[in-house]
Design a protein around this motif. Structure first.
Motif, PDB file in Angstrom:
ATOM      1  N   VAL A   1      40.777  13.835-100.658  1.00 46.25           N
ATOM      2  CA  VAL A   1      40.774  14.626-101.984  1.00 46.25           C
ATOM      3  C   VAL A   1      39.788  13.804-103.076  1.00 46.25           C
ATOM      4  CG1 VAL A   1      42.799  14.525-103.908  1.00 46.25           C
ATOM      5  CG2 VAL A   1      43.448  15.048-101.395  1.00 46.25           C
ATOM      6  N   LYS A   2      39.349  14.620-103.744  1.00 45.91           N
ATOM      7  CA  LYS A   2      38.243  14.369-104.520  1.00 45.91           C
ATOM      8  C   LYS A   2      38.683  14.516-105.946  1.00 45.91           C
ATOM      9  CE  LYS A   2      35.735  16.412-100.923  1.00 45.91           C
ATOM     10  NZ  LYS A   2      35.167  15.271-100.005  1.00 45.91           N
TER      11      LYS A   2
ATOM     12  N   ILE B   1      32.777  21.038-106.584  1.00 42.57           N
ATOM     13  CA  ILE B   1      34.097  20.386-106.606  1.00 42.57           C
ATOM     14  C   ILE B   1      33.641  20.206-108.267  1.00 42.57           C
ATOM     15  CG2 ILE B   1      34.580  18.127-106.260  1.00 42.57           C
ATOM     16  CD1 ILE B   1      32.993  18.766-103.580  1.00 42.57           C
TER      17      ILE B   1
ATOM     18  N   ARG C   1      39.715  23.616-109.926  1.00 39.20           N
ATOM     19  CA  ARG C   1      40.793  23.535-110.341  1.00 39.20           C
ATOM     20  C   ARG C   1      42.724  24.727-109.282  1.00 39.20           C
ATOM     21  NH1 ARG C   1      38.345  21.738-113.642  1.00 39.20           N
ATOM     22  NH2 ARG C   1      37.943  21.658-116.052  1.00 39.20           N
ATOM     23  N   LYS C   2      41.461  23.950-108.433  1.00 33.84           N
ATOM     24  CA  LYS C   2      42.476  24.669-107.328  1.00 33.84           C
ATOM     25  C   LYS C   2      44.032  23.452-107.459  1.00 33.84           C
ATOM     26  CE  LYS C   2      39.525  25.264-104.345  1.00 33.84           C
ATOM     27  NZ  LYS C   2      39.109  25.124-102.052  1.00 33.84           N
TER      28      LYS C   2
ATOM     29  N   ARG D   1      42.416  14.565-113.599  1.00 31.33           N
ATOM     30  CA  ARG D   1      41.378  13.113-113.423  1.00 31.33           C
ATOM     31  C   ARG D   1      40.053  13.281-114.710  1.00 31.33           C
ATOM     32  NH1 ARG D   1      37.835  19.195-110.392  1.00 31.33           N
ATOM     33  NH2 ARG D   1      36.836  19.349-112.311  1.00 31.33           N
TER      34      ARG D   1
ATOM     35  N   LEU E   1      45.395  17.776-109.958  1.00 32.42           N
ATOM     36  CA  LEU E   1      44.726  16.843-109.734  1.00 32.42           C
ATOM     37  C   LEU E   1      42.982  17.494-110.567  1.00 32.42           C
ATOM     38  CD1 LEU E   1      45.080  14.934-106.747  1.00 32.42           C
ATOM     39  CD2 LEU E   1      46.151  15.103-108.280  1.00 32.42           C
TER      40      LEU E   1
HETATM   41 FE1  SF4 Z   1      39.681  20.860-106.601  1.00 35.24          FE
HETATM   42 FE2  SF4 Z   1      40.354  19.572-104.635  1.00 35.24          FE
HETATM   43 FE3  SF4 Z   1      39.485  17.829-107.373  1.00 35.24          FE
HETATM   44 FE4  SF4 Z   1      42.359  19.663-106.460  1.00 35.24          FE
HETATM   45  S1  SF4 Z   1      41.604  18.242-105.246  1.00 35.24           S
HETATM   46  S2  SF4 Z   1      40.999  19.889-108.109  1.00 35.24           S
HETATM   47  S3  SF4 Z   1      41.249  20.928-105.100  1.00 35.24           S
HETATM   48  S4  SF4 Z   1      38.221  19.118-106.382  1.00 35.24           S
END
Ligand code: SF4
Ligand code: URA
Length: 205
Positions: A83-84, A11, A15-16, A23, A19
């Motif tokens: 959402v992380k 995690i 960079r999927k 972040r 966000l």
């Molecule tokens: Fe990855 Fe989830 Fe962060 Fe999007 S919100 S970048 S899917 S960890």
């Protein structure tokens, strides 16, 4: 390295979705690997993004207070979000962000195998009670195999609305009883599985 720790690393470099670029810190969630209760919120906010920890702002304080009322402390439960990474300006997570991040939560659930999954707010409720309205179903649970799902109001919403605060407190106090119920009356599981598709086919409550 433990499985959760391994996942946290993944995690941390994820960079999927967009966000991952805005972040400050990812907020994978925290709690013991064998937690019986898992709380799933929406997304990290300002303070969570700064510290890399879930529910550390005003909603977190309220969550701590509610946990204490039912005789639990934060280190006994697992707390995470759908959402992380923090959406800029605390906007709602977008469908593509929810979809990109979902496998991490799936894996956390797979590792921890919580007996009670408490959803906080509508985004996490939607995973298990699609198309439902939180004001209608809050505090009503459904059981699938040896897991109970309990949808609750989000603590942040409850802090804004006195009526919801009382509802949240009342619903929250059902948690120990529900945990006791699944622990004392386990059922034989035909299949240890839980894809979202299956949840949608199962009847509510
Ligand atoms: Fe990855 Fe989830 Fe962060 Fe999007 S919100 S970048 S899917 S960890
Ligand atoms: N609100 C959430 O949904 N999650 C957090 O971690 C903090 C506030």
């Amino acid at each position: 390295m433990g499985r959760l720790e391994e996942l946290n690393r993944e995690i941390a470099s994820c960079r999927k979705c967009n966000l991952g670029y805005s972040r400050t810190n990812p907020v994978p969630g925290e709690g013991p690997e064998d937690a019986e209760i898992m709380f799933i919120g929406e997304a990290p906010g300002f303070h969570e993004d700064r510290l890399g920890r879930p529910f550390v702002g005003a909603s977190g304080h309220f969550l701590d207070e509610l946990l204490e009322e039912i005789g639990l402390s934060r280190d006994q439960v697992f707390i995470t979000n759908v959402v992380k990474c923090r959406p800029p300006g605390n906007r709602d997570p977008k469908p593509e962000e929810l979809a990109a991040c979902a496998p991490y939560l799936d894996e956390q659930i797979e590792i921890i195998k919580p007996k009670v999954i408490v959803t906080l707010g509508r985004f996490s409720m939607e995973r298990y009670f699609p198309g439902e309205s939180i004001s209608k179903i809050h505090g009503r649970y459904k059981r699938i195999g040896n897991t109970v799902y309990l949808p609750l109001f989000h603590p942040a919403a409850a802090l804004r609305q006195r009526r919801w605060k009382e509802d949240l407190r009342e619903d929250f106090h059902k948690i120990p009883e529900l945990l006791k119920m699944v622990k004392e009356n386990p059922v034989e599981e035909e299949e240890e599985s839980g894809s979202n598709d299956e949840y949608q086919q199962l009847s509510l409550f």
